[in-house]
Design an enzyme around this catalytic site. Sequence first.
Site, PDB file in Angstrom:
ATOM      1  N   CYS A  17      44.977 -32.088 -39.591  1.00 48.91           N
ATOM      2  CA  CYS A  17      44.203 -32.117 -38.343  1.00 48.91           C
ATOM      3  C   CYS A  17      42.895 -32.822 -38.659  1.00 48.91           C
ATOM      4  O   CYS A  17      42.044 -32.282 -39.358  1.00 48.91           O
ATOM      5  CB  CYS A  17      43.956 -30.709 -37.822  1.00 48.91           C
ATOM      6  SG  CYS A  17      42.962 -30.654 -36.311  1.00 48.91           S
ATOM      7  N   GLU A  68      47.115 -36.615 -33.391  1.00 45.47           N
ATOM      8  CA  GLU A  68      47.893 -36.900 -34.590  1.00 45.47           C
ATOM      9  C   GLU A  68      48.370 -38.342 -34.506  1.00 45.47           C
ATOM     10  O   GLU A  68      48.521 -38.892 -33.409  1.00 45.47           O
ATOM     11  CB  GLU A  68      49.079 -35.938 -34.703  1.00 45.47           C
ATOM     12  CG  GLU A  68      49.750 -35.949 -36.060  1.00 45.47           C
ATOM     13  CD  GLU A  68      48.763 -35.754 -37.196  1.00 45.47           C
ATOM     14  OE1 GLU A  68      48.340 -36.774 -37.793  1.00 45.47           O
ATOM     15  OE2 GLU A  68      48.395 -34.600 -37.470  1.00 45.47           O
TER      16      GLU A  68
END
Length: 257
Positions: A2, A103
């Site tokens: 992340c 992402e």
Amino acid sequence: MCGRFVIISPPEAIRLVFGYQEQPNFPPRYNVAPTQPIPVVLVDHGIRQFQLMRWGLMPSWVKDPRQFALLINARAETVLDKPAFRSAMRRRRCVVPADGYYEWQRRGARKQPYFIHPSDGAPLALAALAETWVGPHGEEVDTVAIITAAASAAMAVLHDRVPVTIAPGDLDRWLDCATVSAEEAAELLHAPPDGTLLWHPVSTEVNNVGNDHAGLIEPVDDPAELPQDAPSAKQLSATRPARRRKRAAPDGQGSLF
């Protein structure tokens, strides 16, 4: 992993969901990046509290931060054993409120960004660990890392790692470092169940940390699904009207970001 996330719910809505007493005011953020101050919720003396911490954990035993790479993520599989996270897992578990994260899916030489967000629209509680680094002159810096786990089969099409999210019913257990052991808390560290998150491709504008506006989370056409003679996502986005970033109305408390 992340590496960027979004927090756009109104401050009061975040406060009601996470139950802290402070009343911070902060604008919507569409591209929060490592080393920036981020909102963190933890329990201190039995009370939930809101704090700002620098994203990038610095263990207390680090002597020279210039020679230590910031840890923006911690792997769920090793938080009980790695020296950088072991103490925080016992004493300083926390969560980072978020409305979604980004992402990047690798496609040959390029990467396509995706915005991933909860299917029910409620804010996420990203599992995290905090440490306070104390410098040689007594300076203190509160730092935090977001915990990741192996992705489920459905989400592994984007990336093999995902942030761990703590369900509302497990939040007390995760934050309670006084009576819940690190080993018990570690049982909560797993990928979000399939179906709880949705995602769509977004503009590569998000690659630049200087970009921070609502257009970053808007869907774009996925180049991998377009016919060869179709216009590119960049060309399509150029025809869309620019959207101004909305800021929270001032209430005398000042901005935290």
